[in-house]
Design an enzyme around this catalytic site. Structure first.
Site, PDB file in Angstrom:
ATOM      1  N   ALA A  69     -30.368   3.273  38.841  1.00  0.00           N
ATOM      2  CA  ALA A  69     -32.205   3.743  38.390  1.00  0.00           C
ATOM      3  C   ALA A  69     -32.735   4.319  39.528  1.00  0.00           C
ATOM      4  O   ALA A  69     -32.246   4.110  40.631  1.00  0.00           O
ATOM      5  CB  ALA A  69     -32.166   1.992  38.041  1.00  0.00           C
ATOM      6  N   GLY A 113     -26.885   1.548  38.141  1.00  0.00           N
ATOM      7  CA  GLY A 113     -27.155   2.267  36.571  1.00  0.00           C
ATOM      8  C   GLY A 113     -26.211   2.393  35.918  1.00  0.00           C
ATOM      9  O   GLY A 113     -25.453   2.531  34.838  1.00  0.00           O
ATOM     10  N   GLU A 116     -23.579   0.838  35.225  1.00  0.00           N
ATOM     11  CA  GLU A 116     -23.403   0.440  33.831  1.00  0.00           C
ATOM     12  C   GLU A 116     -24.421   1.238  32.699  1.00  0.00           C
ATOM     13  O   GLU A 116     -23.380   0.682  32.023  1.00  0.00           O
ATOM     14  CB  GLU A 116     -24.915  -0.765  34.160  1.00  0.00           C
ATOM     15  CG  GLU A 116     -25.069  -1.695  35.165  1.00  0.00           C
ATOM     16  CD  GLU A 116     -26.529  -2.371  35.836  1.00  0.00           C
ATOM     17  OE1 GLU A 116     -27.146  -1.459  36.498  1.00  0.00           O
ATOM     18  OE2 GLU A 116     -26.464  -3.347  35.754  1.00  0.00           O
ATOM     19  N   GLU A 136     -26.417  -2.915  43.806  1.00  0.00           N
ATOM     20  CA  GLU A 136     -28.420  -3.201  44.327  1.00  0.00           C
ATOM     21  C   GLU A 136     -28.377  -4.253  44.877  1.00  0.00           C
ATOM     22  O   GLU A 136     -29.542  -4.503  45.842  1.00  0.00           O
ATOM     23  CB  GLU A 136     -28.686  -4.262  42.982  1.00  0.00           C
ATOM     24  CG  GLU A 136     -28.842  -2.989  41.361  1.00  0.00           C
ATOM     25  CD  GLU A 136     -27.088  -2.430  40.860  1.00  0.00           C
ATOM     26  OE1 GLU A 136     -26.030  -2.906  41.280  1.00  0.00           O
ATOM     27  OE2 GLU A 136     -27.258  -2.053  39.371  1.00  0.00           O
TER      28      GLU A 136
HETATM   29  N1  CAA Z   1     -33.515   7.068  43.172  1.00  0.00           N
HETATM   30  C1  CAA Z   1     -33.710   7.509  43.112  1.00  0.00           C
HETATM   31  N2  CAA Z   1     -33.356   8.730  44.304  1.00  0.00           N
HETATM   32  C2  CAA Z   1     -32.296   8.717  44.484  1.00  0.00           C
HETATM   33  C3  CAA Z   1     -31.075   7.509  44.084  1.00  0.00           C
HETATM   34  C4  CAA Z   1     -31.537   6.174  43.161  1.00  0.00           C
HETATM   35  N3  CAA Z   1     -31.012   5.987  42.892  1.00  0.00           N
HETATM   36  N4  CAA Z   1     -29.614   7.690  44.654  1.00  0.00           N
HETATM   37  C5  CAA Z   1     -29.914   8.896  45.051  1.00  0.00           C
HETATM   38  N5  CAA Z   1     -31.472   8.999  45.236  1.00  0.00           N
HETATM   39  C6  CAA Z   1     -32.248  10.005  45.714  1.00  0.00           C
HETATM   40  C7  CAA Z   1     -31.983  10.123  47.642  1.00  0.00           C
HETATM   41  O1  CAA Z   1     -33.582  10.121  48.056  1.00  0.00           O
HETATM   42  C8  CAA Z   1     -32.242  11.750  48.228  1.00  0.00           C
HETATM   43  O2  CAA Z   1     -33.206  12.285  47.860  1.00  0.00           O
HETATM   44  P1  CAA Z   1     -34.137  13.569  49.059  1.00  0.00           P
HETATM   45  O3  CAA Z   1     -33.225  14.667  49.229  1.00  0.00           O
HETATM   46  O4  CAA Z   1     -35.515  13.579  48.413  1.00  0.00           O
HETATM   47  O5  CAA Z   1     -33.823  12.651  50.188  1.00  0.00           O
HETATM   48  C9  CAA Z   1     -31.297  12.584  46.662  1.00  0.00           C
HETATM   49  O6  CAA Z   1     -30.854  11.687  45.155  1.00  0.00           O
HETATM   50  C10 CAA Z   1     -29.670  12.356  47.785  1.00  0.00           C
HETATM   51  O7  CAA Z   1     -29.112  11.355  48.162  1.00  0.00           O
HETATM   52  P2  CAA Z   1     -28.760  11.474  49.399  1.00  0.00           P
HETATM   53  O8  CAA Z   1     -29.754  12.241  50.218  1.00  0.00           O
HETATM   54  O9  CAA Z   1     -28.800   9.830  49.534  1.00  0.00           O
HETATM   55  O10 CAA Z   1     -26.881  12.103  49.155  1.00  0.00           O
HETATM   56  P3  CAA Z   1     -25.826  10.860  49.725  1.00  0.00           P
HETATM   57  O11 CAA Z   1     -24.244  11.894  50.036  1.00  0.00           O
HETATM   58  O12 CAA Z   1     -26.888  10.768  51.690  1.00  0.00           O
HETATM   59  O13 CAA Z   1     -25.697   9.575  49.239  1.00  0.00           O
HETATM   60  C11 CAA Z   1     -25.680   8.085  47.564  1.00  0.00           C
HETATM   61  C12 CAA Z   1     -25.176   9.389  48.321  1.00  0.00           C
HETATM   62  C13 CAA Z   1     -24.678   6.742  48.642  1.00  0.00           C
HETATM   63  C14 CAA Z   1     -25.177   8.382  46.363  1.00  0.00           C
HETATM   64  C15 CAA Z   1     -26.799   7.532  47.926  1.00  0.00           C
HETATM   65  O14 CAA Z   1     -27.946   8.320  47.496  1.00  0.00           O
HETATM   66  C16 CAA Z   1     -27.658   5.973  47.254  1.00  0.00           C
HETATM   67  O15 CAA Z   1     -27.166   5.009  48.130  1.00  0.00           O
HETATM   68  N6  CAA Z   1     -28.044   6.549  46.128  1.00  0.00           N
HETATM   69  C17 CAA Z   1     -28.887   5.184  45.956  1.00  0.00           C
HETATM   70  C18 CAA Z   1     -27.885   3.804  44.932  1.00  0.00           C
HETATM   71  C19 CAA Z   1     -28.131   2.747  45.211  1.00  0.00           C
HETATM   72  O16 CAA Z   1     -28.632   1.518  45.220  1.00  0.00           O
HETATM   73  N7  CAA Z   1     -28.032   2.975  42.993  1.00  0.00           N
HETATM   74  C20 CAA Z   1     -28.936   1.672  42.565  1.00  0.00           C
HETATM   75  C21 CAA Z   1     -30.065   1.832  41.926  1.00  0.00           C
HETATM   76  S1  CAA Z   1     -31.251   0.135  40.846  1.00  0.00           S
HETATM   77  C22 CAA Z   1     -30.338  -0.151  40.447  1.00  0.00           C
HETATM   78  O17 CAA Z   1     -29.589   0.737  39.461  1.00  0.00           O
HETATM   79  C23 CAA Z   1     -30.563  -1.084  39.370  1.00  0.00           C
HETATM   80  C24 CAA Z   1     -30.193  -1.550  37.766  1.00  0.00           C
HETATM   81  O18 CAA Z   1     -28.664  -2.693  37.940  1.00  0.00           O
HETATM   82  C25 CAA Z   1     -30.304  -0.817  36.448  1.00  0.00           C
END
Ligand code: CAA
Length: 262
Positions: A69, A113, A116, A136
């Site tokens: 998400a 998500g 999921e 999460e």
């Molecule tokens: N939401 C919004 N933006 C996101 C994102 C997310 N879930 N995941 C990545 N991005 C964005 C980053 O903010 C970044 O944007 P900027 O360039 O503007 O800073 C861009 O995508 C690239 O990401 P990274 O620089 O972080 O890339 P990386 O290769 O260093 O890391 C990653 C990759 C490990 C996937 C890391 O981006 C990450 O940990 N992302 C979040 C994953 C996460 O926590 N997902 C769960 C979300 S909560 C959820 O999903 C609730 C549910 O159950 C429905």
């Protein structure tokens, strides 16, 4: 529409009887914003209603199927608005209304998500680059689109608990061993394999395919007895279709069946 004006957040393609929906927010690793989920839902329902399409594929980019998400979009959300506005809810579950088979073709990150969403699909094909996780907990929340429930049914409590509590990601290989994915293929072949699978399913009897999907889903959603009764009703009802007669006649006449596809 995407942040980059004019770009769709979900691009669609047709390959014979396969409909492909490609998530298209590369700048955010396909984070599943409200707008993206609305576009995806509309694309899926359009394919589902199209008699020329027999099976549907959801895919992302080489780097990410979807990283979850959209954290930027949800960070200021507050309860009870989350509840009143049905955050996650119906918008995310449109896919569950689709009666045709949906294949997730996963390369790169399928997190939160994104994992999921893959689990809401009927078949998950993974590239050898795929990584699955429910991170999460690192954000101070828990999975909210079925992760704690579908993951347990897919991989069992021990591995699901470890993933949900620690956020550890699984490699494609580990996900296959854990039964989270049907098959792992080389990344370069992922889309071709998904299309081949969707075209094969799309060439079969549409009514038998839709009922097979319903019957397997019953195993997740009901007791064994109720599931077996449901399966039997569906099985018996297929003897009222021309496709059953055609399929069996074709077998005995040693020819390919011509199923009704629309
Ligand atoms: N939401 C919004 N933006 C996101 C994102 C997310 N879930 N995941 C990545 N991005 C964005 C980053 O903010 C970044 O944007 P900027 O360039 O503007 O800073 C861009 O995508 C690239 O990401 P990274 O620089 O972080 O890339 P990386 O290769 O260093 O890391 C990653 C990759 C490990 C996937 C890391 O981006 C990450 O940990 N992302 C979040 C994953 C996460 O926590 N997902 C769960 C979300 S909560 C959820 O999903 C609730 C549910 O159950 C429905």
């Amino acid at each position: 529409m995407s942040e980059a004006a004019g770009e769709r957040l979900v691009k669609t393609e047709r390959h014979g009887r396969a409909g492909l929906a490609r998530l298209n927010r590369p700048e955010a690793l396909n984070a599943l914003s409200d707008a993206l989920m609305a576009e995806l839902g509309a694309a899926l329902l359009a394919f589902d209603a199209d008699p020329e399409i027999g099976a549907i594929i959801i895919t992302g980019s080489e780097r990410a199927f979807a990283a979850g998400a959209d954290i930027r979009e949800m960070k200021d959300r507050a309860y009870p608005d989350t509840f009143l506005n049905d955050f996650i809810g119906a918008r995310w579950e449109t896919i569950l209304r689709v009666r045709k088979p949906v294949i997730a073709a996963v390369a790169g990150f399928a997190l939160g998500g994104g994992c999921e969403l893959a689990m809401m699909c009927d078949i998950v094909l993974a590239a050898d680059t795929a990584r699955f996780g429910q991170p999460e907990i690192n954000l101070g929340i828990i999975p909210g689109a079925g992760g704690t429930q579908r993951l347990v049914r897919a991989v069992g409590k021990a591995k699901a608990m470890e993933m949900v509590l620690s956020g550890r990601m699984l490699s494609a290989e580990e996900a296959e061993r854990a039964n989270l994915v049907a098959r792992v293929v080389p990344a370069a072949e992922l889309i071709a394999e998904a299309i081949k699978l969707a075209e094969r399913i799309g060439g079969l009897s549409p009514v038998a395919v839709a009922m097979a999907k319903q019957a397997v889903n019953s195993a997740f959603e009901t007791t064994l007895r109720a599931g077996i009764l449901h399966e039997r009703q569906l099985f018996l009802s297929l003897f009222g279709t021309g496709d059953q007669r055609e399929g069996m006649a074709a077998f005995l006449e040693k020819r390919s069946p011509r199923f009704r596809q629309s």
